[in-house]
Design a protein around this motif. Structure first.
Motif, PDB file in Angstrom:
ATOM      1  N   GLY A 185      -5.039   5.843  -6.881  1.00 17.77           N
ATOM      2  CA  GLY A 185      -4.007   5.597  -7.872  1.00 17.77           C
ATOM      3  C   GLY A 185      -3.257   4.323  -7.511  1.00 17.77           C
ATOM      4  O   GLY A 185      -3.677   3.557  -6.633  1.00 17.77           O
ATOM      5  N   SER A 186      -2.154   4.082  -8.167  1.00 18.31           N
ATOM      6  CA  SER A 186      -1.355   2.880  -7.898  1.00 18.31           C
ATOM      7  C   SER A 186      -0.747   2.985  -6.502  1.00 18.31           C
ATOM      8  O   SER A 186       0.010   3.912  -6.217  1.00 18.31           O
ATOM      9  N   MET A 187      -1.090   2.022  -5.654  1.00 20.08           N
ATOM     10  CA  MET A 187      -0.675   2.066  -4.258  1.00 20.08           C
ATOM     11  C   MET A 187       0.529   1.158  -4.003  1.00 20.08           C
ATOM     12  O   MET A 187       0.589   0.037  -4.514  1.00 20.08           O
ATOM     13  N   LEU A 188       1.443   1.644  -3.203  1.00 20.80           N
ATOM     14  CA  LEU A 188       2.615   0.865  -2.821  1.00 20.80           C
ATOM     15  C   LEU A 188       2.267   0.080  -1.560  1.00 20.80           C
ATOM     16  O   LEU A 188       2.327   0.601  -0.448  1.00 20.80           O
ATOM     17  N   ILE A 189       1.882  -1.190  -1.759  1.00 18.71           N
ATOM     18  CA  ILE A 189       1.451  -2.059  -0.677  1.00 18.71           C
ATOM     19  C   ILE A 189       2.450  -3.205  -0.551  1.00 18.71           C
ATOM     20  O   ILE A 189       2.768  -3.851  -1.554  1.00 18.71           O
ATOM     21  N   PRO A 190       2.976  -3.464   0.636  1.00 19.21           N
ATOM     22  CA  PRO A 190       3.954  -4.533   0.802  1.00 19.21           C
ATOM     23  C   PRO A 190       3.483  -5.856   0.215  1.00 19.21           C
ATOM     24  O   PRO A 190       2.368  -6.305   0.476  1.00 19.21           O
ATOM     25  N   GLY A 191       4.345  -6.450  -0.612  1.00 19.52           N
ATOM     26  CA  GLY A 191       4.060  -7.748  -1.207  1.00 19.52           C
ATOM     27  C   GLY A 191       3.234  -7.724  -2.466  1.00 19.52           C
ATOM     28  O   GLY A 191       3.109  -8.754  -3.146  1.00 19.52           O
ATOM     29  N   LYS A 192       2.679  -6.564  -2.815  1.00 19.75           N
ATOM     30  CA  LYS A 192       1.848  -6.456  -4.002  1.00 19.75           C
ATOM     31  C   LYS A 192       2.694  -6.060  -5.225  1.00 19.75           C
ATOM     32  O   LYS A 192       3.905  -5.911  -5.146  1.00 19.75           O
ATOM     33  N   ARG A 193       2.019  -5.851  -6.361  1.00 18.13           N
ATOM     34  CA  ARG A 193       2.682  -5.703  -7.655  1.00 18.13           C
ATOM     35  C   ARG A 193       3.765  -4.633  -7.665  1.00 18.13           C
ATOM     36  O   ARG A 193       4.888  -4.888  -8.088  1.00 18.13           O
ATOM     37  N   TRP A 194       3.436  -3.435  -7.197  1.00 20.99           N
ATOM     38  CA  TRP A 194       4.405  -2.345  -7.310  1.00 20.99           C
ATOM     39  C   TRP A 194       5.547  -2.510  -6.322  1.00 20.99           C
ATOM     40  O   TRP A 194       6.691  -2.130  -6.612  1.00 20.99           O
ATOM     41  N   ASP A 195       5.272  -3.103  -5.169  1.00 22.88           N
ATOM     42  CA  ASP A 195       6.345  -3.378  -4.214  1.00 22.88           C
ATOM     43  C   ASP A 195       7.285  -4.444  -4.762  1.00 22.88           C
ATOM     44  O   ASP A 195       8.516  -4.343  -4.610  1.00 22.88           O
ATOM     45  N   ARG A 196       6.723  -5.461  -5.427  1.00 22.29           N
ATOM     46  CA  ARG A 196       7.580  -6.479  -6.038  1.00 22.29           C
ATOM     47  C   ARG A 196       8.431  -5.872  -7.144  1.00 22.29           C
ATOM     48  O   ARG A 196       9.620  -6.194  -7.275  1.00 22.29           O
ATOM     49  N   MET A 197       7.833  -4.994  -7.966  1.00 19.14           N
ATOM     50  CA  MET A 197       8.599  -4.329  -9.010  1.00 19.14           C
ATOM     51  C   MET A 197       9.717  -3.486  -8.405  1.00 19.14           C
ATOM     52  O   MET A 197      10.848  -3.472  -8.919  1.00 19.14           O
ATOM     53  N   ARG A 198       9.418  -2.783  -7.328  1.00 18.66           N
ATOM     54  CA  ARG A 198      10.421  -1.945  -6.676  1.00 18.66           C
ATOM     55  C   ARG A 198      11.627  -2.760  -6.237  1.00 18.66           C
ATOM     56  O   ARG A 198      12.784  -2.325  -6.378  1.00 18.66           O
ATOM     57  N   ARG A 199      11.377  -3.977  -5.738  1.00 19.85           N
ATOM     58  CA  ARG A 199      12.457  -4.820  -5.245  1.00 19.85           C
ATOM     59  C   ARG A 199      13.148  -5.618  -6.347  1.00 19.85           C
ATOM     60  O   ARG A 199      14.360  -5.805  -6.316  1.00 19.85           O
ATOM     61  N   GLU A 200      12.366  -6.089  -7.330  1.00 24.17           N
ATOM     62  CA  GLU A 200      12.899  -7.008  -8.330  1.00 24.17           C
ATOM     63  C   GLU A 200      13.382  -6.332  -9.604  1.00 24.17           C
ATOM     64  O   GLU A 200      14.233  -6.869 -10.312  1.00 24.17           O
ATOM     65  N   ASP A 201      12.830  -5.166  -9.917  1.00 28.92           N
ATOM     66  CA  ASP A 201      13.198  -4.451 -11.141  1.00 28.92           C
ATOM     67  C   ASP A 201      13.216  -2.949 -10.865  1.00 28.92           C
ATOM     68  O   ASP A 201      12.342  -2.206 -11.319  1.00 28.92           O
TER      69      ASP A 201
END
Length: 269
Positions: free
Chosen positions: A197-213
């Motif tokens: 599934g969608s993985m929370l990987i440092p620096g990747k899409r979902w991690d950026r979304m977590r930090r930026e939005d």
């Protein structure tokens, strides 16, 4: 599972791959790096490749036993380069016991924007790369009495989401696995797919979304019944299981590791 429990479980399996030799494509970062490190920590020798040399050098230099890792920079969608990598890896490792097709990716956007080359490039990276890797590695697995091939597909291969060129390529990988498992079974070779599934990987899409939005990230988390995205180490554990003798009765399956995820993207489909 808490981190302490996870660490305890890994100590309990230390050495289960002693003497085993594996090829892992796309092993310099993200999920691939987790797979490489896990296999090495359990006694294996590993060969891996990636497009850029710097992450491979960082990985190699970080190891306590760098001699156990063979690395090469290449584009896996170029068949002759992938073939040469596998042949040289087998020579360096002294044989081959398992393969993980982890490299992948997508090119282009929606159907009215994506070019024919975007579609072709996405399929070369995913479908072509897997076909070539299996073709080149299976004779070596046969020589060692069989082995295990794991293809990293995606939740997008069976749950619709944009972009279609990526999802359809991942669906093709899943179908390839079911077919190749039957074709290679007489040689003692098992073939399985893992669909993260969608993985929370440092620096990747979902991690950026977590930090930026954060608000958008919170909405996306609602696609997971437990409210948490998949961790790459959770997927790596499943891949290691499919490579191990513990799964010797398993072949031809697609195993989701998605925490029950609904839509694979925030777009809601």
């Amino acid at each position: 599972m808490t981190d302490t429990e996870h660490d305890r479980e890994q100590r309990g399996t230390a050495g289960r791959f002693a003497g085993r030799r594996f090829v892992v494509t796309g092993g310099s970062r993200g999920l691939g790096e987790h797979v490489v490190r896990l296999l090495l920590s359990q006694g294996a020798q590993v060969a891996t490749c990636a497009r850029k040399p710097e992450p491979l050098e960082t990985l190699h230099n970080s190891l306590d036993t760098p001699a156990d890792l063979f690395v090469r920079t290449l584009d896996v969608s170029v068949p002759e380069l992938l073939d040469r990598f596998v042949e040289d890896a087998v020579s360096a490792l002294g044989g081959l016991d398992g393969v993980v097709a982890c490299a992948g990716g997508a090119q282009g956007r929606g159907i009215t924007e994506a070019s024919a080359e975007d579609w072709a490039a996405t399929w070369r990276m995913n479908v072509g790369h897997v076909a070539q890797l299996v073709s080149t590695s299976s004779p070596h697995l046969r020589e060692t009495g069989g082995g295990s091939i794991v293809v990293v597909a995606s939740v997008s291969g069976w749950k619709p989401g944009p972009q279609a060129q990526y999802g359809s390529a991942k669906a093709a990988q899943i179908h390839m696995v079911s077919s190749l498992a039957r074709e290679l079974a007489p040689d003692g070779i098992r073939v399985n797919a893992v669909s993260p599934g969608s993985m929370l990987i440092p620096g990747k899409r979902w991690d950026r979304m977590r930090r930026e939005d954060p608000s958008a990230f919170d909405r996306f988390r609602s696609e997971f019944p437990g409210g948490e995205l998949v961790r790459p180490e959770e997927v790596a554990d499943v891949i290691a299981f499919l490579l191990s003798d513990q799964s010797r009765g398993v072949t031809g399956i697609n195993l989701p590791v998605d925490k029950g995820q609904n839509a694979p993207t925030p777009e809601g489909y």
